[in-house]
Design an enzyme around this catalytic site. Structure first.
Site, PDB file in Angstrom:
ATOM      1  N   ALA A  38     -55.023  50.271 -62.460  1.00 26.97           N
ATOM      2  CA  ALA A  38     -54.682  48.870 -62.734  1.00 26.97           C
ATOM      3  C   ALA A  38     -55.927  47.981 -62.811  1.00 26.97           C
ATOM      4  CB  ALA A  38     -53.719  48.357 -61.671  1.00 26.97           C
ATOM      5  N   HIS A  39     -55.678  46.692 -63.046  1.00 23.10           N
ATOM      6  CA  HIS A  39     -56.760  45.735 -63.264  1.00 23.10           C
ATOM      7  C   HIS A  39     -57.682  45.609 -62.047  1.00 23.10           C
ATOM      8  CE1 HIS A  39     -54.851  42.568 -60.781  1.00 23.10           C
ATOM      9  NE2 HIS A  39     -53.721  43.059 -61.265  1.00 23.10           N
ATOM     10  N   ASN A  40     -58.980  45.529 -62.324  1.00 21.39           N
ATOM     11  CA  ASN A  40     -60.027  45.290 -61.321  1.00 21.39           C
ATOM     12  C   ASN A  40     -60.185  46.418 -60.315  1.00 21.39           C
ATOM     13  OD1 ASN A  40     -59.010  42.254 -62.056  1.00 21.39           O
ATOM     14  ND2 ASN A  40     -61.210  42.325 -61.664  1.00 21.39           N
ATOM     15  N   VAL A  41     -59.599  47.566 -60.582  1.00 19.51           N
ATOM     16  CA  VAL A  41     -59.832  48.738 -59.729  1.00 19.51           C
ATOM     17  C   VAL A  41     -61.262  49.226 -59.944  1.00 19.51           C
ATOM     18  CG1 VAL A  41     -59.250  51.196 -59.446  1.00 19.51           C
ATOM     19  CG2 VAL A  41     -57.439  49.465 -59.581  1.00 19.51           C
ATOM     20  N   SER A  60     -57.115  45.871 -58.004  1.00 18.42           N
ATOM     21  CA  SER A  60     -58.215  45.514 -57.103  1.00 18.42           C
ATOM     22  C   SER A  60     -58.423  46.496 -55.953  1.00 18.42           C
ATOM     23  CB  SER A  60     -58.026  44.098 -56.541  1.00 18.42           C
ATOM     24  OG  SER A  60     -58.041  43.145 -57.584  1.00 18.42           O
TER      25      SER A  60
END
Length: 347
Positions: free
Chosen positions: A236-239, A256
């Site tokens: 997912a986003h910002n991982v 994240s």
């Protein structure tokens, strides 16, 4: 291809016990190998198969002895066999050049030393470096960078602004840079939060088929050097995934989350957002990770437990039906005793 046992040993930095002049023509599984084939045995429990294999030679770990067999002794037989597979079965990606049936927008740069197959779509300002291979049906968005010798198999989609390093392998169906799952007032207005970050994938990463890596809300989703994922992994986003980590199929990593270096994650693991998994952690299959995991942790389950405790819990689950039956019998006995005591007290 034909090579002598001696030539093969030299290629993989191994030693020979037996006739080093024997010619090898193919590589086969230990059960199928014949008189001109090479095979390998990596684990001690399979060494008994040395006595029955018909292979011309066997790659084995140090300390292995089998009279009458030609042995190639390597520190890591599996790794050695993998190097030979690449040598005996090289992948033909086609000659460098740009197919006239590929669509390349004005302003894109494509190295003449790249291989661009028919029906690939390369958007303006994208950059494809030398040695890259772009298969049919690949979509490359605006301002994307594809590094040297990277391979994008059929129907990969790389959204705008994504950065792909050198020697990256993206298998069919991979999607890089789709919007992260960002919505305000979820379950009510579901107002979309624009996802304006990017995805950065560093050198030597390999992502399995139908893996998805979402772009960051802001900043970047970052897959660091030499990370490997199986098929059907959701990132997912910002991982951030630290270098040399390996992730098995159907794992989902929420926004994240920070995964450390050399972390191993089993299949069907769910990881909530905004947590950290420390370096060299090992997470067992089907685990649910809802809190920070320390460096060097080995275990799993829901909630995650250290390996020994997890194994005890799993072993206890098997006995639950018997334990339930015993508990019901005890409850019944206690009720009967209470009833007796109450009757005695009234007499």
């Amino acid at each position: 291809m034909e090579k002598s046992i001696r030539e093969i040993a030299d290629l993989i930095g191994a030693t020979v016990a037996g006739d080093e002049t024997v010619i090898i023509r193919d590589l086969k599984p230990v059960e199928e190998a014949g008189e001109h084939d090479l095979t390998f045995i990596a684990q001690a429990k399979y060494l008994k198969m040395l006595a029955t294999t018909r292979a011309a030679a066997v790659i084995v770990p140090p300390g292995t002895v089998e009279p009458g067999k030609n042995l190639i002794i390597a520190d890591d037989p599996y790794l050695a066999f993998g190097k030979l597979l690449a040598l005996f079965y090289p992948i033909d990606h086609g000659a460098p050049g740009i197919s006239p049936d590929a669509y390349i927008e004005e302003g894109a740069f494509v190295s003449p030393e790249a291989t661009i197959h028919p029906r690939a779509f390369i958007s303006r300002r994208a950059r494809i470096e030398k040695g890259a291979v772009i298969y049919p049906g690949v979509f490359i968005g605006k301002d994307v960078v594809i590094g040297e010798d990277s391979i994008l198999y059929a129907n990969v989609s790389v959204y705008a602004g994504s950065i792909i390093g050198k020697r990256v392998i993206l298998h069919s169906g991979v999607v890089i840079g789709a919007d992260g799952f960002g919505f305000a007032a979820p379950g009510e207005t579901n107002t979309k939060i624009p996802q304006v970050g990017i995805v950065q994938i560093d050198d030597d990463v390999e992502l399995g088929a139908n893996t998805t890596v979402d772009r960051a809300t802001m900043g970047k989703t970052w897959i660091q050097r030499n990370v490997k994922t199986d098929n059907l992994v959701q990132i997912a986003h910002n991982v951030v995934i630290g270098e040399k980590s390996a992730i098995a199929a159907q794992t989902g990593i929420s926004g994240s989350a920070k995964i450390g270096k050399s972390v191993m994650i089993g299949g069907q693991v769910g990881i909530v957002g905004h947590i950290t998994i420390g370096d060299r952690a090992v997470i067992g299959a089907s685990s649910g990770i809802h809190k920070n995991i320390p460096e060097g942790f080995t275990g799993g389950g829901i909630p995650p437990l250290p390996i020994k405790e997890w194994m005890r819990v799993e072993a206890a689950k098997i006995r639950l039906p018997d334990m339930r039956a015993k508990l019901l019998r005890l409850i019944k006995q206690v009720e009967e005793l209470e009833e007796k005591i109450n009757k005695t007290g009234k007499e």
